[in-house]
Write a protein that holds these residues in place. Structure first.
Motif, PDB file in Angstrom:
ATOM      1  N   PHE A  35      22.659  -6.247 -35.518  1.00  0.00           N
ATOM      2  CA  PHE A  35      22.040  -7.164 -36.481  1.00  0.00           C
ATOM      3  C   PHE A  35      21.876  -6.495 -37.847  1.00  0.00           C
ATOM      4  O   PHE A  35      22.091  -7.131 -38.890  1.00  0.00           O
ATOM      5  CB  PHE A  35      20.683  -7.623 -35.944  1.00  0.00           C
ATOM      6  N   SER A  36      21.509  -5.232 -37.854  1.00  0.00           N
ATOM      7  CA  SER A  36      21.353  -4.515 -39.129  1.00  0.00           C
ATOM      8  C   SER A  36      22.680  -4.404 -39.865  1.00  0.00           C
ATOM      9  O   SER A  36      22.752  -4.620 -41.083  1.00  0.00           O
ATOM     10  CB  SER A  36      20.766  -3.125 -38.879  1.00  0.00           C
ATOM     11  N   LEU A  37      23.739  -4.075 -39.150  1.00  0.00           N
ATOM     12  CA  LEU A  37      25.044  -3.984 -39.815  1.00  0.00           C
ATOM     13  C   LEU A  37      25.584  -5.349 -40.225  1.00  0.00           C
ATOM     14  O   LEU A  37      26.305  -5.464 -41.223  1.00  0.00           O
ATOM     15  CB  LEU A  37      26.037  -3.287 -38.884  1.00  0.00           C
ATOM     16  N   ALA A  38      25.241  -6.392 -39.470  1.00  0.00           N
ATOM     17  CA  ALA A  38      25.703  -7.733 -39.845  1.00  0.00           C
ATOM     18  C   ALA A  38      25.077  -8.213 -41.153  1.00  0.00           C
ATOM     19  O   ALA A  38      25.645  -9.073 -41.831  1.00  0.00           O
ATOM     20  CB  ALA A  38      25.385  -8.732 -38.721  1.00  0.00           C
ATOM     21  N   GLY A  55      29.919  -5.535 -41.907  1.00  0.00           N
ATOM     22  CA  GLY A  55      29.366  -6.744 -41.302  1.00  0.00           C
ATOM     23  C   GLY A  55      30.112  -7.160 -40.053  1.00  0.00           C
ATOM     24  O   GLY A  55      29.505  -7.605 -39.062  1.00  0.00           O
ATOM     25  N   LEU A  56      31.446  -7.012 -40.060  1.00  0.00           N
ATOM     26  CA  LEU A  56      32.234  -7.333 -38.861  1.00  0.00           C
ATOM     27  C   LEU A  56      31.879  -6.407 -37.700  1.00  0.00           C
ATOM     28  O   LEU A  56      31.765  -6.850 -36.547  1.00  0.00           O
ATOM     29  CB  LEU A  56      33.719  -7.236 -39.197  1.00  0.00           C
ATOM     30  N   SER A  57      31.683  -5.141 -37.990  1.00  0.00           N
ATOM     31  CA  SER A  57      31.272  -4.208 -36.932  1.00  0.00           C
ATOM     32  C   SER A  57      29.900  -4.571 -36.374  1.00  0.00           C
ATOM     33  O   SER A  57      29.640  -4.391 -35.175  1.00  0.00           O
ATOM     34  CB  SER A  57      31.263  -2.785 -37.476  1.00  0.00           C
ATOM     35  N   GLY A  58      29.021  -5.089 -37.222  1.00  0.00           N
ATOM     36  CA  GLY A  58      27.715  -5.526 -36.725  1.00  0.00           C
ATOM     37  C   GLY A  58      27.831  -6.665 -35.732  1.00  0.00           C
ATOM     38  O   GLY A  58      27.125  -6.690 -34.706  1.00  0.00           O
ATOM     39  N   ILE A  59      28.720  -7.606 -35.994  1.00  0.00           N
ATOM     40  CA  ILE A  59      28.913  -8.713 -35.042  1.00  0.00           C
ATOM     41  C   ILE A  59      29.477  -8.195 -33.723  1.00  0.00           C
ATOM     42  O   ILE A  59      29.059  -8.610 -32.629  1.00  0.00           O
ATOM     43  CB  ILE A  59      29.838  -9.774 -35.666  1.00  0.00           C
ATOM     44  N   LEU A  72      16.851  -0.590 -22.629  1.00  0.00           N
ATOM     45  CA  LEU A  72      16.672   0.067 -23.930  1.00  0.00           C
ATOM     46  C   LEU A  72      17.997   0.146 -24.700  1.00  0.00           C
ATOM     47  O   LEU A  72      18.045  -0.105 -25.914  1.00  0.00           O
ATOM     48  CB  LEU A  72      16.089   1.464 -23.733  1.00  0.00           C
ATOM     49  N   GLY A  73      19.074   0.490 -24.009  1.00  0.00           N
ATOM     50  CA  GLY A  73      20.367   0.569 -24.687  1.00  0.00           C
ATOM     51  C   GLY A  73      20.827  -0.784 -25.211  1.00  0.00           C
ATOM     52  O   GLY A  73      21.371  -0.880 -26.325  1.00  0.00           O
ATOM     53  N   SER A  74      20.599  -1.842 -24.445  1.00  0.00           N
ATOM     54  CA  SER A  74      20.992  -3.184 -24.902  1.00  0.00           C
ATOM     55  C   SER A  74      20.194  -3.599 -26.134  1.00  0.00           C
ATOM     56  O   SER A  74      20.755  -4.157 -27.098  1.00  0.00           O
ATOM     57  CB  SER A  74      20.793  -4.186 -23.768  1.00  0.00           C
ATOM     58  N   CYS A  75      18.899  -3.343 -26.122  1.00  0.00           N
ATOM     59  CA  CYS A  75      18.074  -3.701 -27.288  1.00  0.00           C
ATOM     60  C   CYS A  75      18.471  -2.912 -28.534  1.00  0.00           C
ATOM     61  O   CYS A  75      18.509  -3.460 -29.646  1.00  0.00           O
ATOM     62  CB  CYS A  75      16.599  -3.471 -26.964  1.00  0.00           C
ATOM     63  N   LEU A  76      18.805  -1.643 -28.371  1.00  0.00           N
ATOM     64  CA  LEU A  76      19.235  -0.847 -29.527  1.00  0.00           C
ATOM     65  C   LEU A  76      20.573  -1.336 -30.074  1.00  0.00           C
ATOM     66  O   LEU A  76      20.785  -1.353 -31.293  1.00  0.00           O
ATOM     67  CB  LEU A  76      19.335   0.628 -29.140  1.00  0.00           C
ATOM     68  N   LEU A  77      21.459  -1.750 -29.200  1.00  0.00           N
ATOM     69  CA  LEU A  77      22.729  -2.301 -29.674  1.00  0.00           C
ATOM     70  C   LEU A  77      22.520  -3.615 -30.426  1.00  0.00           C
ATOM     71  O   LEU A  77      23.172  -3.875 -31.448  1.00  0.00           O
ATOM     72  CB  LEU A  77      23.681  -2.511 -28.502  1.00  0.00           C
TER      73      LEU A  77
END
Length: 295
Positions: A175-178, A115-119, A165-170
């Motif tokens: 968000f998924s990992l968070a 979750g921390l990596s997602g943030i 595209l790269g910004s949206c994927l990040l």
């Protein structure tokens, strides 16, 4: 334990976003300038964050062109350089934390670290989205991003699209990992409920403890409410039967049913009323008084 879907999505989107942002940062295709009057029609100019390239359909691309209009000194270009490099560095750190948190080589993932990596990755996506949007906003403004006068035209090039595209994927990957914080928080809350209190609990002022006395139950309720279907002991029955409540009341004396009135008084009155003129009356003879016959 199988890896959750949100972690799989995050681990797929994040490397793709990192790769696209890296290409967008290094390539000179943020803006396409064409339509020069003093050059062939097929000559185009690609402007990026670090280099300017000149390309013609019949020749190869020539990079390292001279910046005659001070394009690299503008604020959008300077801000995009710093923010895009910062985004790449933060993305690398977030991807490392995500790998340690997901831990595909072990049975249980580390939800808190994931979750921390997602943030961190979500912040990296914001750092790359801001300069791309800012540059696109002033793309055709010749006062902010200088370009030759008309009929020269300015268009969006491929590097700016890759940056979007790269910004949206990040952002999606972060968000998924968070979302991994949800099972981590649930596990922490469950552990807090099971943990014993550290010390005695201090009673608040508003707390009132009342010690209610236990009601005395009758023998039937006492013995049959506990599932013991048996009568009370004989000793308890005798003790219960001898208990007396109150104090003894004085008994009144026995009443005597005697008639103090003499029965003959009524007969005497009756004979007096019948005689009328007789002045003498025959009085009955009692043992205490002399009788007429004795006279």
């Amino acid at each position: 334990m199988r890896t959750p879907v949100v972690m799989i999505l995050g681990m797929v989107f994040t490397p793709c976003g990192l790769l696209l942002n890296l290409i967008s940062t290094l390539t000179p295709g943020w803006r396409l300038v064409k339509g020069f009057l003093d050059q062939p029609v097929d000559v185009v100019l690609y402007q990026g964050l670090w280099d300017i390239c000149r390309e013609q359909s019949s020749r190869e691309r020539e990079c390292g062109q001279r910046d005659e209009l001070n394009y690299f000194q503008t604020q959008p270009v300077q801000a995009a350089r710093g923010l895009m490099v910062t985004s790449l560095a933060i993305t690398a750190v977030g991807l490392l934390l995500a790998s340690l948190g997901v831990r595909c080589w072990q049975e249980e993932p580390h939800f808190g670290l994931a979750g921390l990596s997602g943030i961190v990755l979500f912040v990296a996506g914001l750092f790359s989205l801001v300069p791309v949007s800012w540059y696109n906003h002033f793309l055709g403004d010749r006062n902010v991003l200088p370009a030759p006068d008309s009929p020269v035209t300015v268009q969006v090039s491929y590097s700016l699209v890759l940056g979007y595209l790269g910004s949206c994927l990040l952002l999606l990957g972060g968000f998924s990992l968070a979302l991994s914080f949800a099972p981590w928080c649930e596990e922490r809350c469950r552990g807090c409920r099971k943990a014993p209190p550290a010390g005695p609990r201090r009673s608040s002022i508003s707390t009132v403890y009342v010690d209610w006395p236990e009601p005395a139950l009758t023998p039937a309720i006492k013995y049959y409410s506990e599932g013991q279907h048996r009568p009370p002991p004989a000793a308890e029955q005798r003790t219960t039967s001898k208990l007396k409540v109150g104090f003894p009341m004085p008994r009144p004396p026995p009443k005597s049913y005697t008639n103090p009135m003499d029965v003959l008084d009524g007969e005497e009155k009756t004979s007096t009323s019948q005689g009328g003129s007789s002045s003498l009356s025959t009085r009955p003879c009692h043992s205490s008084l002399p009788c007429d016959s004795d006279l």
